[in-house]
Each structure stands twice: as structure tokens, then as C-alpha cells.
Design a protein around this motif. Structure first.
Motif, PDB file in Angstrom:
ATOM      1  N   ASN A  29       0.832  -1.208   0.000  1.00  0.00           N
ATOM      2  CA  ASN A  29       0.000   0.000   0.000  1.00  0.00           C
ATOM      3  C   ASN A  29       0.866   1.256   0.000  1.00  0.00           C
ATOM      4  O   ASN A  29       0.572   2.225  -0.710  1.00  0.00           O
ATOM      5  CB  ASN A  29      -0.929   0.016   1.215  1.00  0.00           C
ATOM      6  CG  ASN A  29      -2.038  -1.001   1.124  1.00  0.00           C
ATOM      7  OD1 ASN A  29      -2.387  -1.478   0.046  1.00  0.00           O
ATOM      8  ND2 ASN A  29      -2.591  -1.362   2.267  1.00  0.00           N
ATOM      9  N   GLY A  30       1.932   1.235   0.800  1.00  0.00           N
ATOM     10  CA  GLY A  30       2.856   2.375   0.832  1.00  0.00           C
ATOM     11  C   GLY A  30       3.511   2.594  -0.521  1.00  0.00           C
ATOM     12  O   GLY A  30       3.648   3.732  -0.986  1.00  0.00           O
ATOM     13  N   PHE A  31       3.891   1.495  -1.167  1.00  0.00           N
ATOM     14  CA  PHE A  31       4.474   1.593  -2.502  1.00  0.00           C
ATOM     15  C   PHE A  31       3.478   2.243  -3.461  1.00  0.00           C
ATOM     16  O   PHE A  31       3.827   3.153  -4.221  1.00  0.00           O
ATOM     17  CB  PHE A  31       4.875   0.203  -3.011  1.00  0.00           C
ATOM     18  CG  PHE A  31       5.371   0.212  -4.429  1.00  0.00           C
ATOM     19  CD1 PHE A  31       6.665   0.594  -4.725  1.00  0.00           C
ATOM     20  CD2 PHE A  31       4.529  -0.133  -5.482  1.00  0.00           C
ATOM     21  CE1 PHE A  31       7.123   0.621  -6.030  1.00  0.00           C
ATOM     22  CE2 PHE A  31       4.975  -0.105  -6.791  1.00  0.00           C
ATOM     23  CZ  PHE A  31       6.279   0.277  -7.061  1.00  0.00           C
ATOM     24  N   SER A  32       2.236   1.802  -3.414  1.00  0.00           N
ATOM     25  CA  SER A  32       1.204   2.338  -4.309  1.00  0.00           C
ATOM     26  C   SER A  32       0.988   3.831  -4.105  1.00  0.00           C
ATOM     27  O   SER A  32       0.744   4.560  -5.054  1.00  0.00           O
ATOM     28  CB  SER A  32      -0.121   1.594  -4.101  1.00  0.00           C
ATOM     29  OG  SER A  32       0.011   0.251  -4.483  1.00  0.00           O
ATOM     30  N   LEU A  33       1.093   4.278  -2.838  1.00  0.00           N
ATOM     31  CA  LEU A  33       0.930   5.702  -2.551  1.00  0.00           C
ATOM     32  C   LEU A  33       2.050   6.541  -3.153  1.00  0.00           C
ATOM     33  O   LEU A  33       1.828   7.681  -3.558  1.00  0.00           O
ATOM     34  CB  LEU A  33       0.901   5.946  -1.042  1.00  0.00           C
ATOM     35  CG  LEU A  33      -0.350   5.548  -0.291  1.00  0.00           C
ATOM     36  CD1 LEU A  33      -0.125   5.699   1.213  1.00  0.00           C
ATOM     37  CD2 LEU A  33      -1.540   6.380  -0.733  1.00  0.00           C
ATOM     38  N   LEU A  34       3.254   5.980  -3.192  1.00  0.00           N
ATOM     39  CA  LEU A  34       4.423   6.744  -3.628  1.00  0.00           C
ATOM     40  C   LEU A  34       4.758   6.603  -5.104  1.00  0.00           C
ATOM     41  O   LEU A  34       5.508   7.405  -5.644  1.00  0.00           O
ATOM     42  CB  LEU A  34       5.652   6.321  -2.802  1.00  0.00           C
ATOM     43  CG  LEU A  34       5.587   6.645  -1.315  1.00  0.00           C
ATOM     44  CD1 LEU A  34       6.762   6.007  -0.592  1.00  0.00           C
ATOM     45  CD2 LEU A  34       5.558   8.143  -1.086  1.00  0.00           C
ATOM     46  N   MET A  35       4.223   5.606  -5.764  1.00  0.00           N
ATOM     47  CA  MET A  35       4.650   5.325  -7.136  1.00  0.00           C
ATOM     48  C   MET A  35       4.053   6.294  -8.158  1.00  0.00           C
ATOM     49  O   MET A  35       3.019   6.897  -7.939  1.00  0.00           O
ATOM     50  CB  MET A  35       4.303   3.892  -7.532  1.00  0.00           C
ATOM     51  CG  MET A  35       2.863   3.675  -7.872  1.00  0.00           C
ATOM     52  SD  MET A  35       2.630   1.993  -8.491  1.00  0.00           S
ATOM     53  CE  MET A  35       0.914   2.112  -8.972  1.00  0.00           C
ATOM     54  N   ASP A  36       4.744   6.399  -9.257  1.00  0.00           N
ATOM     55  CA  ASP A  36       4.267   7.127 -10.434  1.00  0.00           C
ATOM     56  C   ASP A  36       3.244   6.218 -11.114  1.00  0.00           C
ATOM     57  O   ASP A  36       3.566   5.105 -11.523  1.00  0.00           O
ATOM     58  CB  ASP A  36       5.451   7.407 -11.362  1.00  0.00           C
ATOM     59  CG  ASP A  36       5.049   8.153 -12.605  1.00  0.00           C
ATOM     60  OD1 ASP A  36       4.230   7.611 -13.377  1.00  0.00           O
ATOM     61  OD2 ASP A  36       5.563   9.258 -12.822  1.00  0.00           O
ATOM     62  N   ARG A  37       2.021   6.656 -11.196  1.00  0.00           N
ATOM     63  CA  ARG A  37       0.931   5.814 -11.722  1.00  0.00           C
ATOM     64  C   ARG A  37       1.179   5.363 -13.161  1.00  0.00           C
ATOM     65  O   ARG A  37       0.819   4.251 -13.526  1.00  0.00           O
ATOM     66  CB  ARG A  37      -0.403   6.557 -11.663  1.00  0.00           C
ATOM     67  CG  ARG A  37      -0.789   6.983 -10.283  1.00  0.00           C
ATOM     68  CD  ARG A  37      -1.610   5.926  -9.591  1.00  0.00           C
ATOM     69  NE  ARG A  37      -1.928   6.364  -8.247  1.00  0.00           N
ATOM     70  CZ  ARG A  37      -1.519   5.717  -7.167  1.00  0.00           C
ATOM     71  NH1 ARG A  37      -0.803   4.646  -7.261  1.00  0.00           N
ATOM     72  NH2 ARG A  37      -1.831   6.155  -5.976  1.00  0.00           N
ATOM     73  N   ASP A  38       1.796   6.201 -13.958  1.00  0.00           N
ATOM     74  CA  ASP A  38       2.031   5.850 -15.363  1.00  0.00           C
ATOM     75  C   ASP A  38       3.182   4.859 -15.523  1.00  0.00           C
ATOM     76  O   ASP A  38       3.133   3.980 -16.379  1.00  0.00           O
ATOM     77  CB  ASP A  38       2.328   7.107 -16.190  1.00  0.00           C
ATOM     78  CG  ASP A  38       1.135   8.049 -16.252  1.00  0.00           C
ATOM     79  OD1 ASP A  38      -0.013   7.556 -16.213  1.00  0.00           O
ATOM     80  OD2 ASP A  38       1.354   9.274 -16.320  1.00  0.00           O
TER      81      ASP A  38
END
Length: 115
Positions: A29-38
Motif C-alpha cells: 500500500n505504501g508503494f502504491s501511494l508513492l509510485m508514479d501511476r504511469d
């Protein structure tokens, strides 16, 4: 990294409360919050943009770049999900010690089972 002086290691507490699977889920979840969506990875830009959500708004650009560099095993300038999770464990000395103990215990058991 100067900001690590004020860093409170909460991973061991989370691990106790959530268990192994729960902790991995929270790291994801933390990774998903910080990642570049594209791009599907954490880039310097996405880390800078989203770090305030994790209470890291006081980190400067050099600190953010250092975090990326420390976790970037494949040298692409970004963190994939595995690199991020490994970095989180590496930044948690208490969790690393517990992990090392569990690995050693498992190896000892394997060795005993083998003989």
C-alpha cells in the motif's frame, strides 16, 4: 541521510500487530501511494510529490535522492515494488535482526532434517 536521525522505526510494531502477510500488504500500500501511476515505479518526482502523505514532507531533494539510490538495485533510477520492500526492511534494524534470526533458525532446522 540526515532525516534518519528523527526516524521512528514503526515496522516492528506493525509486524507484531499485522503479522507477516499484513505487513507485506501495508508495504505494498505504501508503494502504491508513492509510485508514479504511469510508470508503475517510485521515481524521484513521485516520491517528492507524494512523500508528505507518509510524513516525509521535511525531507530535502538530496535526502529523497539518497533514499532512491540506496534502494535502487537495478540502477534504473527508480524503485520497483520489490526494491521498495527490501529498502523498508533494510531501514528497520530491529526487523532485520528478527528476519536474520528467523532465516538462521530455518536453516538450522533444514540442516537437522537433512541429517
Amino acid at each position: 541521510m540526515a532525516a534518519s536521525q528523527n526516524f521512528e522505526d514503526l515496522l516492528p510494531v506493525m509486524a507484531k500487530k499485522l503479522g507477516g502477510d499484513g505487513l507485506i500488504g501495508e508495504l505494498c500500500n505504501g508503494f502504491s501511494l508513492l509510485m508514479d501511476r504511469d510508470k508503475g515505479v517510485i521515481t524521484f518526482e513521485s516520491l517528492k510529490r507524494n512523500s508528505a502523505m507518509l510524513g516525509l514532507q521535511d525531507l530535502g531533494d538530496d535526502d529523497l535522492r539518497s533514499m532512491l539510490k540506496e534502494g535502487d538495485f537495478d540502477g534504473d533510477g527508480a524503485l520497483n515494488q520489490m526494491e521498495f520492500c527490501v529498502l523498508m526492511f533494510r531501514l528497520s534494524p530491529e526487523l532485520m535482526e528478527a528476519s536474520q534470526f528467523l532465516v538462521e533458525e530455518a536453516l538450522e532446522q533444514e540442516f537437522e532434517d537433512f541429517h
